[in-house]
Motif scaffolding. Structure first.
Motif, PDB file in Angstrom:
ATOM      1  N   LEU A  66     -38.427  58.209  -7.212  1.00 21.00           N
ATOM      2  CA  LEU A  66     -37.761  57.041  -7.788  1.00 21.00           C
ATOM      3  C   LEU A  66     -38.160  55.748  -7.072  1.00 21.00           C
ATOM      4  N   ASN A  67     -38.928  55.868  -5.985  1.00 21.93           N
ATOM      5  CA  ASN A  67     -39.525  54.695  -5.371  1.00 21.93           C
ATOM      6  C   ASN A  67     -40.587  54.121  -6.311  1.00 21.93           C
ATOM      7  N   GLU A  71     -35.836  46.501  -5.708  1.00 21.83           N
ATOM      8  CA  GLU A  71     -35.900  47.696  -4.863  1.00 21.83           C
ATOM      9  C   GLU A  71     -34.517  48.299  -4.662  1.00 21.83           C
ATOM     10  N   ARG A  81     -33.399  50.364  -7.567  1.00 25.51           N
ATOM     11  CA  ARG A  81     -33.997  51.696  -7.545  1.00 25.51           C
ATOM     12  C   ARG A  81     -33.247  52.604  -6.555  1.00 25.51           C
TER      13      ARG A  81
END
Length: 356
Positions: A179-180, A198, A201
């Motif tokens: 999922l990065n 970021e 996420r």
């Protein structure tokens, strides 16, 4: 933990802050944050601060997976410092931030989920589930984050063992890791916007691993733990069906029995081993019955005593003829399980299998 923590929390207009590192995220801090925010009332609605700035982290009442400090009295839960060697009680794996948060807050989480007056944090019930969830879920995250392999690579090489196929490397840690953002995903030139993207996420990853944790929490508190009493009752009465206690009967319906059976056997080392477990397919009077072989270990495909080779792969009347037991339904080709139309038939199969 909760009583002392309440005296230590720093708040910003009533909102507490949890600090963790920014950049590439991992399953351990994603779960640590989820457990606190979702299951500990003190952290409900907590603000998330993702940074490596020591000054900003110092303003957070709790910091996980960053900061180089493990001090539960100050709500600091990092494991990266050279001197860190803490493990969960009775387990060898060095903890990550997930393990640290679970070790300190897990009993409270479980006690709340059981929602029973007697289920206090130091009770036997809570302790059983606390240890089981660590071993079945959290420990894998600790090992993954600390670079600990499931098997000793030198031992595998010495034994000449090689993987027969790729499993895709799909683990709990990998589920969060992917999922990065990808290396070539566009990143905003605005550092604030980039950090916000970021963080979104990370929030998704925290929720995702948290959902899996909640499934384990629900299973072990609502299904696995109540099954212990069912299995214990059957274990105590097993000599009714075989003088050596090798047949265990779950009279009303099947329940998760393996963990509890092995535990009960360990507590009574001289009582002998159970070889077959009988249970109805459904909790109705005319249900068919199963006979299942006890594995040599929980995750093993090898049975302590498989059903006779001559029975394997046959069904119905043909199996009746071969086994000499009427009402037979099937025996699996590997011999680990079989079935009969009635309890008496399943019991007859078990007793006959013991003699072969």
């Amino acid at each position: 933990m909760a009583e002392n923590a309440a005296k230590r929390l720093k708040t910003d207009n009533g909102v507490v802050a949890i600090g963790t590192h920014n950049g590439h995220f991992h399953a351990d801090e994603a779960l640590a944050v989820y457990m606190l925010r979702t299951h500990i009332p003190l952290y409900s609605g907590a603000k998330l601060v993702r940074t490596r700035d020591p000054a900003l982290l110092a303003e957070c009442h709790t910091v996980v997976d960053v900061g180089g400090e493990y001090d539960p009295s100050r709500n600091r839960f990092d494991h990266h410092q050279r001197s860190f060697s803490t493990t969960f009680p009775g387990r060898p794996t060095k903890l990550s931030s997930a393990g640290l948060v679970y070790m300190h807050f897990g009993r409270e989480i479980i006690s709340r989920r059981l929602d029973q007056p007697q289920a206090e944090e130091d009770s036997e019930q809570v302790g059983l589930v606390w240890r089981k969830i660590y071993e079945s879920f959290i420990e894998a995250l600790d090992a993954h984050d600390n670079g600990i392999s499931v098997y000793d690579s030198a031992g595998l090489a010495a034994a000449g063992l090689e993987k027969k196929f790729s499993d895709g490397g799909f683990t709990l840690g990998a589920m969060v890791g992917r999922l990065n953002p990808n290396w070539n995903d566009p990143i905003s030139d605005n550092p604030i916007a980039a950090q916000e993207a970021e963080d979104r996420r990370f929030e998704l990853a925290s929720q995702r691993i948290g959902e899996e944790f909640d499934r384990d929490l629900e299973y072990f508190t609502r299904a696995w733990l109540p099954a212990r009493e069912v299995v214990a009752e059957a274990f105590a009465g097993r000599h009714e069906y075989d003088s050596e206690g090798r047949i265990l009967v779950l009279k009303r319906q099947s329940a998760p029995w393996k963990d509890h059976l092995y535990s009960l056997e360990e507590q009574q080392p001289g009582a002998g081993k159970v070889l077959y477990v009988l249970y109805p397919e459904k909790s109705v009077p005319d249900a068919k019955w199963r006979i299942q072989c006890v594995p040599v270990a929980k995750d093993s495909f090898e049975s302590r005593k498989p059903l006779p080779e001559a029975w394997r792969g046959f069904r119905d009347e043909e199996l009746d003829r071969i086994s000499g037991v009427s009402g037979s339904v099937f025996v699996h080709a590997s011999g680990f399980i079989g079935g009969n139309k009635t309890f008496d038939g399943a019991l007859a199969m078990a007793k006959k299998a013991l003699e072969i």
